[in-house]
Design an enzyme around this catalytic site. Sequence first.
Site, short mmCIF file in Angstrom:
data_model
loop_
_atom_site.label_atom_id
_atom_site.label_comp_id
_atom_site.label_asym_id
_atom_site.label_seq_id
_atom_site.Cartn_x
_atom_site.Cartn_y
_atom_site.Cartn_z
N SER A 4 -11.16 25.16 -28.93
CA SER A 4 -11.24 23.91 -29.46
C SER A 4 -10.28 23.62 -30.32
O SER A 4 -9.60 25.11 -30.99
CB SER A 4 -12.70 23.94 -30.33
OG SER A 4 -12.42 23.09 -31.36
N LYS A 36 -14.73 28.69 -30.50
CA LYS A 36 -15.29 28.11 -28.99
C LYS A 36 -14.60 28.72 -28.07
O LYS A 36 -13.17 29.15 -27.95
CB LYS A 36 -14.95 26.62 -29.10
CG LYS A 36 -15.79 25.61 -30.15
CD LYS A 36 -17.15 25.80 -29.93
CE LYS A 36 -17.75 25.06 -28.66
NZ LYS A 36 -17.46 23.48 -28.87
N GLU A 46 -17.11 22.13 -16.32
CA GLU A 46 -17.43 20.53 -16.49
C GLU A 46 -16.68 19.82 -15.66
O GLU A 46 -17.30 18.58 -15.32
CB GLU A 46 -17.30 20.65 -17.99
CG GLU A 46 -18.23 21.36 -18.82
CD GLU A 46 -17.44 21.52 -20.38
OE1 GLU A 46 -17.78 20.27 -21.21
OE2 GLU A 46 -16.82 22.30 -20.84
N HIS A 103 -37.97 24.74 -12.87
CA HIS A 103 -38.04 23.65 -13.99
C HIS A 103 -37.10 24.33 -15.08
O HIS A 103 -37.39 23.89 -16.32
CB HIS A 103 -39.50 23.52 -14.46
CG HIS A 103 -40.69 23.45 -13.34
ND1 HIS A 103 -40.77 22.09 -13.13
CD2 HIS A 103 -41.17 24.35 -12.58
CE1 HIS A 103 -42.07 22.10 -12.11
NE2 HIS A 103 -42.17 23.52 -11.62
N SER A 148 0.77 -1.42 -0.16
CA SER A 148 -0.08 -0.24 0.05
C SER A 148 0.86 1.27 -0.10
O SER A 148 0.51 2.30 -0.02
CB SER A 148 -0.81 0.06 1.33
OG SER A 148 -0.27 -0.04 2.49
N1 ARG Z 1 -1.09 -1.09 5.47
C1 ARG Z 1 -2.18 -1.74 6.56
C2 ARG Z 1 -3.42 -0.94 6.25
O1 ARG Z 1 -3.43 0.01 5.67
C3 ARG Z 1 -1.63 -1.52 8.05
C4 ARG Z 1 -2.41 -2.34 8.90
C5 ARG Z 1 -1.63 -3.59 8.47
N2 ARG Z 1 -2.30 -4.51 9.83
C6 ARG Z 1 -1.87 -5.80 9.60
N3 ARG Z 1 -2.26 -6.68 10.71
N4 ARG Z 1 -1.43 -6.47 8.25
O2 ARG Z 1 -4.41 -0.93 6.84
#
Ligand code: ARG
Length: 463
Positions: free
Chosen positions: A278, A284, A291, A157, A24
């Site tokens: 455009s 334009k 938008e 409306h 992540s």
């Molecule tokens: N990267 C994890 C999250 O965003 C952190 C927590 C992970 N905890 C675990 N027990 N694997 O949720």
Amino acid sequence: MSNTMWGGRFASGPAAIMEKINTSIDFDWHLYRQDIAASKAHAEMLAEQGIIAADDARKIAHGLDTILSEIGSGKFQFKRELEDIHMNVEARLAELIGSAAGRLHTARSRNDQVATDFRLWVRARIDDIDGLLSDYQLALAERALEHAATVMPGFTHLQTAQPVTFGHHLLAYVEMAARDRNRLAGARARLNDSPLGAAALAGTSFPIDRAMTAEALDFDGPMANSLDAVSDRDFVLETLSAAAIASIHLSRFAEEIVIWTSPLVGLIKLSDKFTTGSSIMPQKRNPDAAELVRAKTGRVVGVLNQMLMVMKGLPLAYQKDMQEDKEGTIDALDALALSIDAMTGMVRDMQPEVTRMRDAAGAGYATATDLADWLVRTLKMPFREAHHVTGRIVARAAELNRPLHQLPLDEMKKIEPKITQAVFDVLSVERSVTSRTSYGGTAPKNVRAQAKRWLKLLERERG
Ligand code: ARG
């Protein structure tokens, strides 16, 4: 190789695809400031409670400061194999200070860590967005004061209904933004308790002081249930709901800007700063920013939906599903912030086509209600009857292809003999708006008072 943070019982490392789905860091690096602040608070508390040595706590704090500046200056090497921000920071800490780094994770888990970091991050983002909404309100209120008496058609409306003032229309959005800010403030107040020290899910046997870390991180206090602390993301859902409603408000105004700038309508102009050309049609001037604000609402509402689905049916306590909360939320709140800024820019930039607005307000028999009200007030006619008489007068005016204020008196008298010359006093669009002095009405003096009330409030809160 197995993971150095948790790989004790693992003989081999993860499959490449396992690492790919599990990581992540590509988005949770955004949480680095909060992660480091929470770790510093935790280490200081551990030392204060005699759980780790004061000297180790000092090394940890110093190392964390170094990491903060490394990340801030772009020198930090984030590693996907270390999964997330927590382990990236901790691994670097070990490189910097050696074995003392290994003491930081005493009496905590990534579960309470991530819940803490993300609350802090969302809290900070709410504060940014609140400031942007305040700028937006200020721009609207300033333009409203400037155009307190600029007459435009009011619509229901999308049909011409009654004349209103441009200032009144702008102030409607100030009110909406005020409620948006209030909803965000409510979400902020409810998220502001600390999960830190809930550890994995059950608390810890170490004599930690959760009130101390809560205070250090400007939380109101520690969360009372460790299972709840690590496993709820209602603060994300609530913030996204408030954000979604705010986006919907912006998109309604954005849509009006698109309509108003169309050559078919021509009520306002945006300058070159807020239009694009455009590549094929040289004439334009496209309101792209409006938008895109309209479209970005889809992201915010989409992420709210996504997170409701992620949380639905999750048993207590922490589940990895919740890692999915960051990418979308970060994106959605960025999209909202950008949209507010773009709207503020357009509010400051837009120029009403005053003559066109006034003419459009007079077209479509927008003062018909004023005529009916005159019949009620002056001739003591019941409103329903006055409505009917006015309808016949409007029909006659349409036959003769004239606006109401240019319909000859004897044409009106053929329909209602008691009508007098005095009726023309109420048929102009200016008279119409000036007469609407009921609280919350569109009369220029009301609009001026409301715009000034807002300007005073906004200037006061901005210090
Ligand atoms: N990267 C994890 C999250 O965003 C952190 C927590 C992970 N905890 C675990 N027990 N694997 O949720």
